[in-house]
Design an enzyme around this catalytic site. Structure first.
Site, mmCIF file in Angstrom:
data_model
loop_
_atom_site.group_PDB
_atom_site.id
_atom_site.type_symbol
_atom_site.label_atom_id
_atom_site.label_comp_id
_atom_site.label_asym_id
_atom_site.label_seq_id
_atom_site.Cartn_x
_atom_site.Cartn_y
_atom_site.Cartn_z
ATOM 1 N N HIS A 129 0.788 -1.229 0.000
ATOM 2 C CA HIS A 129 0.000 0.000 0.000
ATOM 3 C C HIS A 129 0.813 1.268 0.000
ATOM 4 O O HIS A 129 0.245 2.363 0.022
ATOM 5 C CB HIS A 129 -0.910 0.048 1.240
ATOM 6 C CG HIS A 129 -2.121 -0.816 1.140
ATOM 7 N ND1 HIS A 129 -3.273 -0.410 0.524
ATOM 8 C CD2 HIS A 129 -2.348 -2.080 1.562
ATOM 9 C CE1 HIS A 129 -4.174 -1.371 0.586
ATOM 10 N NE2 HIS A 129 -3.631 -2.402 1.207
ATOM 11 N N LYS B 177 -9.350 13.633 4.009
ATOM 12 C CA LYS B 177 -8.422 12.492 4.088
ATOM 13 C C LYS B 177 -7.540 12.711 5.306
ATOM 14 O O LYS B 177 -7.546 13.791 5.880
ATOM 15 C CB LYS B 177 -7.570 12.397 2.823
ATOM 16 C CG LYS B 177 -6.953 13.737 2.391
ATOM 17 C CD LYS B 177 -6.260 13.675 1.032
ATOM 18 C CE LYS B 177 -7.176 13.671 -0.150
ATOM 19 N NZ LYS B 177 -7.129 12.439 -0.918
ATOM 20 N N ARG B 178 -6.775 11.713 5.700
ATOM 21 C CA ARG B 178 -5.809 11.892 6.780
ATOM 22 C C ARG B 178 -4.921 13.102 6.484
ATOM 23 O O ARG B 178 -4.588 13.365 5.324
ATOM 24 C CB ARG B 178 -4.919 10.656 6.876
ATOM 25 C CG ARG B 178 -5.664 9.382 7.195
ATOM 26 C CD ARG B 178 -5.851 9.128 8.651
ATOM 27 N NE ARG B 178 -4.598 8.821 9.308
ATOM 28 C CZ ARG B 178 -4.467 8.777 10.638
ATOM 29 N NH1 ARG B 178 -5.502 9.026 11.408
ATOM 30 N NH2 ARG B 178 -3.313 8.465 11.177
ATOM 31 N N LYS C 38 -0.021 14.420 1.327
ATOM 32 C CA LYS C 38 -1.346 14.699 0.766
ATOM 33 C C LYS C 38 -1.541 16.195 0.519
ATOM 34 O O LYS C 38 -2.489 16.608 -0.142
ATOM 35 C CB LYS C 38 -2.434 14.142 1.684
ATOM 36 C CG LYS C 38 -2.454 12.600 1.728
ATOM 37 C CD LYS C 38 -3.531 12.084 2.671
ATOM 38 C CE LYS C 38 -3.589 10.567 2.790
ATOM 39 N NZ LYS C 38 -4.347 9.900 1.705
ATOM 40 N N THR D 126 -8.770 6.303 -2.497
ATOM 41 C CA THR D 126 -10.114 5.827 -2.791
ATOM 42 C C THR D 126 -11.105 6.979 -2.592
ATOM 43 O O THR D 126 -12.184 6.972 -3.186
ATOM 44 C CB THR D 126 -10.520 4.658 -1.880
ATOM 45 O OG1 THR D 126 -10.201 4.990 -0.517
ATOM 46 C CG2 THR D 126 -9.814 3.377 -2.272
ATOM 47 N N LYS E 187 -14.628 7.980 -4.695
ATOM 48 C CA LYS E 187 -15.952 8.258 -4.134
ATOM 49 C C LYS E 187 -16.468 9.606 -4.606
ATOM 50 O O LYS E 187 -17.647 9.749 -4.952
ATOM 51 C CB LYS E 187 -15.882 8.270 -2.602
ATOM 52 C CG LYS E 187 -15.408 6.988 -1.957
ATOM 53 C CD LYS E 187 -15.052 7.242 -0.474
ATOM 54 C CE LYS E 187 -14.239 6.113 0.113
ATOM 55 N NZ LYS E 187 -13.624 6.489 1.416
HETATM 56 C C1 PLP Z 1 -12.327 6.777 1.710
HETATM 57 C C2 PLP Z 1 -11.879 7.175 3.050
HETATM 58 C C3 PLP Z 1 -10.525 7.438 3.289
HETATM 59 C C4 PLP Z 1 -9.481 7.384 2.205
HETATM 60 O O1 PLP Z 1 -9.374 8.672 1.604
HETATM 61 P P1 PLP Z 1 -8.151 9.050 0.656
HETATM 62 O O2 PLP Z 1 -8.563 10.373 0.105
HETATM 63 O O3 PLP Z 1 -8.079 8.011 -0.400
HETATM 64 O O4 PLP Z 1 -6.944 9.128 1.500
HETATM 65 C C5 PLP Z 1 -10.148 7.824 4.558
HETATM 66 N N1 PLP Z 1 -11.044 7.938 5.555
HETATM 67 C C6 PLP Z 1 -12.355 7.712 5.350
HETATM 68 C C7 PLP Z 1 -13.295 7.882 6.487
HETATM 69 C C8 PLP Z 1 -12.816 7.312 4.108
HETATM 70 O O5 PLP Z 1 -14.114 7.060 3.926
#
Ligand code: PLP
Length: 795
Positions: free
Chosen positions: A357, A533-534, A539, A641, A645
């Site tokens: 990952h 995101k985190r 990022k 991911t 979404k």
């Molecule tokens: C989808 C999701 C992530 C992943 O987000 P990235 O933008 O791909 O880092 C992290 N936390 C939650 C709660 C999510 O639903």
């Protein structure tokens, strides 16, 4: 997809089920029931309807006598289950009507369920999406993980600073799980190993705990199939207790209890840095050991020989956290079942697959040989043998400079290794595992991540889902590529208008929520620009907030410049020990306070950062997004991911050529994607240029002005609060915020212009939804099943 037509109860019958649970299970009368009681009774009435399809799936799995998939993951970021299960059961309207008839508001009850946050971010959410898809596809599977007492911490802001408090999802009875007191395994740690005359090893652990299983059914679409998520909780060994106690060994008597109390207590709020090393290693072994014993027991119970293990068992390692599965499986086969080492190694390898990952060096697990030897002496001895085998076969070591390299161990022990996007997989081949790839050119394969459409569009975005169903009919929820059928409708006035109406309604709904949470009134007609995101340097939330300040400056310089109103929304947690990320959070909050208070700009620019981003918040924000920020330093985001979404829900992406952005851009079309920034190759070259950051700042008056304002304390009451960020930016700027700043600023102004042509924007937004079907986790899981597991659907 074949489906068992679900027989749905009437609302009246279902209301009776709820009342019956209220009375018989909870011993409450309707008149005395709290909202919590109603929610629990509702959940149990829903859960009742999962049991039959679940048992039927188990029966069919045994009857088929085929292969089972075991997904080992230290994280499952599940979120709430009432809505998820209800939707998969097709029970939504019935449940809503029934609760209404009982005088309860279904939507607000559902929203009070605590999130099961047994994960940090993308990796854990991927595991949850995969469980959903495995069930929807009807592939017999178990998810295996840890039943943490405390999931990911809750985030609060105090004066803009992140404060963490313990999360307590198990404080109330978790109605979705079935405790399995009979599923118990003794798990040992430490101690020593004896060898007999034939060299046969016996491990005598110094301490032991019990791993006990708790099962949560994971329901596929229309409940045609139900798999099991089995999470392990640590319990003290009681008989051990008494023996030691009688010998007068009081410390020994309590050791198991103390260890059991800590082992499954917390999810480490960090997937990138070292914390609680020993305990973390014990957690990894704990869940791997319990899971392997469980699947071996099942295999033997079915009457199969151990040599047939690869015909019936596919084990997937979600990152290196479960990489001890290799040595542990060998140990079980050799020490407990008398298999020869070479055969055990071959057998284990034929069962194991490993998903990588990350390329971030600090996130690649390494354990010191000393610690490994102390905690797992027998495994350490096996790892030494594997190290010699690896040196023999490939010339590559698993042990190096006193540490066990878990990536190399996982790679060596797996028959397939996969990256999570096309670009990431290429980088894995070229950089991280270049030498191993030369030795095993067929081992690395790509499986681009995906997201489950059940949760991430059907459930999260009812407005858009209804429009899709009205336009192309049913069936797309379990066959997402059918969204392509929307394309002929995109560009017609009636469809585009309806699409815009759905988006506007979602934005209004989010605005209401933001008003309730923060007291701030948002304009639903402004562009909703979202980065969730985190919080991590790679990022680059920092790039976003610096651009926000630059935009604010430009608006102030020319308030009547025809600006496009924007709401910048941030969401995300920083690992508690990650000082720079926490500094970035504070800067975002500081900038928000100043910008939101500015009477000159407040109708044109807002910054919102709600506390405690989690799955439920993601479900609220994503349907309301116009612009999705996917702006990582190229080469650093393995896949992402969140990007999928958001795009699926009709957001346009501003992004770098990184991770799955590359493939999203290919699918939606380059003309519908706002690309900026250095490429992964250019990033490498730029970084080696001495003084690159300083040169970039000096060449950008706009950026230099922003950094000067931060240095002067404009956003921090005159206090010099951000020396760490500024020092980093002027000096190393490893993640190349400065290098990409101007191109990011420029693309954002092009986006402003594009957004003003609302009809054209809507057309492009609708094209995102129409073209994102490939990013369903159903497609990803079908790929794993075919290329890695050799597993089949039983539907
Ligand atoms: C989808 C999701 C992530 C992943 O987000 P990235 O933008 O791909 O880092 C992290 N936390 C939650 C709660 C999510 O639903």
């Amino acid at each position: 997809m074949p489906k068992d037509t679900l027989t749905l109860p009437t609302a009246t019958a279902f209301a009776d089920d709820v009342l019956s649970h209220l009375r018989v299970t909870l011993a409450k009368r309707a008149s005395g029931a709290t909202r919590h009681d109603w929610r629990v009774a509702l959940s149990l009435a829903i859960r009742d309807r999962v049991v039959e399809p679940w048992l039927a799936s188990v029966d069919r799995t045994y009857a088929a006598n085929g292969k089972r998939v075991y997904y080992l993951s230290l994280e499952f970021l599940i979120g709430r289950l009432i809505e998820d299960v209800t939707i998969n059961l097709g029970l939504e309207d019935v449940a809503r009507e029934a609760m209404e008839s009982l005088g309860q508001d279904y939507q607000s009850l559902v929203a009070e369920e605590p999130d099961a946050a047994l994960g940090n971010g993308g990796l854990g959410r991927l595991a949850a999406c995969f469980m959903d898809s495995l069930s929807t596809l009807g592939i017999p599977a178990h998810g295996y993980g840890i039943r943490y007492e405390h999931g990911l911490f809750e985030q609060h802001f105090k004066g803009g600073v992140q404060i963490e408090t313990a999360e307590a999802w198990l404080a109330e009875h978790h109605v979705w799980e079935f405790e399995r007191p009979e599923v118990r395994y003794d798990i040992g740690f430490g101690g020593h190993v004896d060898y007999d005359a034939e060299g046969r090893a016996t491990w005598h652990p110094a301490e032991e705990v019990i791993a006990q299983g708790y099962d949560t059914p994971t329901v596929g679409w229309q409940a045609a199939w139900v798999n099991t998520l089995r999470l392990w909780a640590a319990k003290p060994i009681v008989h051990f207790d008494l023996e030691a106690f009688n010998r007068g060994d009081f410390i020994g008597a309590t050791a198991s209890e103390a260890l059991a109390r800590t082992l499954s207590r917390v999810l480490y709020p960090d997937d990138t840095t070292e914390q609680g090393r020993t305990l973390r290693l014990k957690q990894e072994y704990f869940f791997v050991a319990a899971s392997l014993r469980d699947l071996l027991r099942r295999h033997l119970f079915e009457g199969h020989a151990l040599s047939e293990l690869p015909d019936h068992v596919a084990i997937q390692l979600n990152d290196t956290h479960p990489a001890l599965a290799g040595p542990e499986l060998i140990r079980l086969l050799v020490d407990e079942h008398g298999m020869a080492f070479a055969e055990a190694m071959r057998t284990a390898r034929a069962c194991l697959g490993y998903t990588n990952h990350t390329l971030l060096p600090e996130a690649l697990e390494r354990w010191s040989e000393g610690l490994m030897k102390q905690v797992l002496p027998r495994h350490y001895a096996i790892i030494c043998l594997l190290n010699m085998e690896s040196l023999d076969e490939t010339g590559i070591a698993i042990l190096e400079n006193g540490s066990v390299k878990m990536g190399e161990l996982a790679f060596f022990m797996a028959h397939k290794v996969n990256g999570v996007s096309a670009l990431h997989t290429e980088l894995v081949k070229e950089t991280l595992f270049a030498d191993l790839h030369r030795s095993y050119p067929d081992r690395i394969v790509n499986q681009t991540n995906g997201v489950t459409p059940r949760r991430w569009i059907h459930s999260a975005n009812p407005a858009l889902s209804s429009l899709i169903t009205e336009t192309i009919g049913e069936g797309w929820v379990s066959d997402l590529e059918r969204l392509r059928e929307l394309e002929p409708h995109v560009g017609t006035a009636s469809f585009d208008e309806a699409f815009a109406v759905a988006k506007r309604a979602n934005k209004a709904r989010l605005s209401d929520w933001v008003a309730r949470e923060t007291g701030m009134a948002l304009d639903p007609d402004a562009m909703f620009d979202i980065q969730i995101k985190r919080i991590h340097e790679y990022k680059r939330q920092l790039l976003n907030i610096l651009e926000t300040v630059a935009l604010w400056n430009e608006i102030r310089d020319d308030p009547n410049g025809g600006w496009t109103p924007r709401v910048k929304i941030f969401g995300g947690k920083a690992a508690p020990g990650y000082v720079m990320a926490k500094s970035i959070i504070r800067l975002i909050n500081d900038v928000a306070e100043t910008v939101n208070a500015d009477p000159v700009t407040r109708h044109l620019l807002r910054v919102v950062y709600p506390e405690n981003y989690n799955v439920s918040m993601a479900e609220r924000l994503i349907p309301a997004c116009d612009l999705s920020e996917q702006i990582s330093t190229a080469g650093k985001e393995a896949s992402g991911t969140g990007n999928m979404k958001l795009s699926l829900n009709g957001a346009l992406t501003v992004g770098t050529l990184d991770g799955a952005n590359v493939e999203i851009r290919e699918h939606v079309g380059a003309e519908n994607f706002f690309l900026f920034g250095l490429t992964a190759d250019e990033v490498g070259a730029r970084r080696t240029r001495p003084g690159h950051a300083r040169a970039a700042i000096e060449a950008s008056p706009r950026l230099k002005r922003v950094l000067g304002q931060i240095a002067n304390g404009l956003f921090s009451g005159g206090e010099a609060r951000y020396g760490d960020i500024l020092g980093m930016l002027w000096d190393t700027d490893y993640f190349l915020v400065t290098a990409d700043f101007d191109s990011y600023y420029d693309i954002q102004r092009q986006i402003d212009v594009a957004y003003r042509d609302r009809a054209e924007w809507t057309r492009k937004a609708a094209l995102q939804t129409a073209r994102m079907g490939w990013f369903s986790s159903d497609r990803t899981i079908a790929g794993y099943a075919k290329d890695i597991w050799g597993a089949k659907s039983l539907l």
